[in-house]
Design an enzyme around this catalytic site. Structure first.
Site, mmCIF file in Angstrom:
data_model
loop_
_atom_site.group_PDB
_atom_site.id
_atom_site.type_symbol
_atom_site.label_atom_id
_atom_site.label_comp_id
_atom_site.label_asym_id
_atom_site.label_seq_id
_atom_site.Cartn_x
_atom_site.Cartn_y
_atom_site.Cartn_z
ATOM 1 N N CYS A 146 -5.322 -0.278 2.626
ATOM 2 C CA CYS A 146 -6.229 -0.239 1.468
ATOM 3 C C CYS A 146 -7.213 0.924 1.566
ATOM 4 O O CYS A 146 -8.120 0.903 2.402
ATOM 5 C CB CYS A 146 -6.961 -1.576 1.361
ATOM 6 N N CYS B 275 -10.897 0.050 0.972
ATOM 7 C CA CYS B 275 -11.444 -0.698 2.120
ATOM 8 C C CYS B 275 -12.021 0.264 3.163
ATOM 9 O O CYS B 275 -13.032 -0.031 3.799
ATOM 10 C CB CYS B 275 -10.348 -1.548 2.771
#
Length: 296
Positions: free
Chosen positions: A31, A34
């Site tokens: 991600c 993230c």
């Protein structure tokens, strides 16, 4: 900051939140957003002088915890107090917005500078907005650069900007049959459109419980998970189809599985000595699982 698993969740999150707010960060290796929000949260944990505790949960490895919190996309950040979630947000917010969120619930300890001027600093490479602007510029400068367009559309979808992603994708939509990257985006956008129709996981769960070979229901469930960016759960569902019928519906399950691998594959970058770094562990694991099923 502490890494939380199902085994230590009760002590590190529930029990700990009885005496101190606990900020739970749901993330995954693949991600991109993230990786932008993670360092901000870690920095603020120190800047607030212990006013809250940061707990990180890998949503791919701890899917039971993700399901318990109803995580639909990552990053998702949830604040726990007295054993209960009290607030949260999704996406990679800039530092200033994260401070605003925290200031509603916690107070920095005396003697720890809050560095209020930091939100005004120039956006860096980790700033999602700056990264999107950079990708948009790359596409505008060279519309034929499919790699840049893939990264741009992917970033827009990860940010939840579906209409913008669709518009950016349209000029290359006819390449889906010849480009794996473009095909992956087409399948992702199709899954998002399907999810917008209002279908719910529960209805397909019931159909699958009644008939494990209801491949239409399994595929629909995988599309919903794909739309929610729950990539490993979607691939797990597709594997259930492949284990029972490898060529179902003109190889649709395998093609969609490969599309997800293409989406979550991190960009390959050469390291200092000129070597290619190892494959992402999640991608490598799911490539092996696909091979073992298809070749068995």
């Amino acid at each position: 900051m502490i890494d939380v698993t199902l085994e230590n969740f009760e002590s590190e999150v529930i029990a700990a939140s009885m005496t101190q707010p606990v900020l739970v960060d749901f993330w995954a290796e693949w991600c991109g957003p993230c990786k932008a929000i993670g360092p901000i949260l870690e920095k603020l944990e120190g800047a607030y002088g212990g006013a809250f505790k940061l707990a990180k949960i890998n949503s791919d490895e701890e899917q039971q915890l993700s399901a318990a919190f109803g995580i639909r996309s990552i990053p998702t950040v949830i604040l726990m107090k007295n054993g209960q979630p009290v607030d949260g947000f999704m996406g990679a917010l800039p530092e200033g917005k994260v401070r605003e969120f925290l200031d509603k619930h916690v107070q920095a300890q005396e003697g720890e500078p809050e560095e209020e001027e930091l939100p005004a600093e120039e956006p860096g490479a980790a700033d999602p907005a700056a990264q999107l602007e950079k990708l948009q510029h790359a596409v505008a400068t060279d519309p034929s650069n499919d790699d840049a367009r893939f990264d741009y559309v992917k970033a827009l979808l990860l940010a939840g900007r579906v209409a913008d992603a669709q518009r950016a994708f349209e000029p290359v939509a006819n390449k889906a049959g010849v480009s794996r990257k473009i095909d992956a985006l087409a399948r992702w956008l199709d899954a998002v459109k399907f999810a917008e129709g209002g279908a719910q996981l529960a209805e397909f769960d019931a159909k699958i419980a009644a008939n494990k070979r209801d491949f239409e229901a399994r595929f629909a469930r995988a599309r919903l998970l794909m739309a929610k960016q729950q990539w490993t759960a979607a691939m797990d569902e597709l594997l259930e189809i492949l284990m029972r019928d490898k060529a179902w519906n003109e190889d649709l399950a395998r093609k969609t599985y490969i599309a997800i691998l293409e989406i979550i594959e991190p960009p390959k970058a050469k390291v200092a000595d000129g070597q290619i770094p190892p494959d992402d562990p999640t991608v490598a694991t799911y490539r092996r699982r696909l091979s073992s099923v298809v070749l068995s």
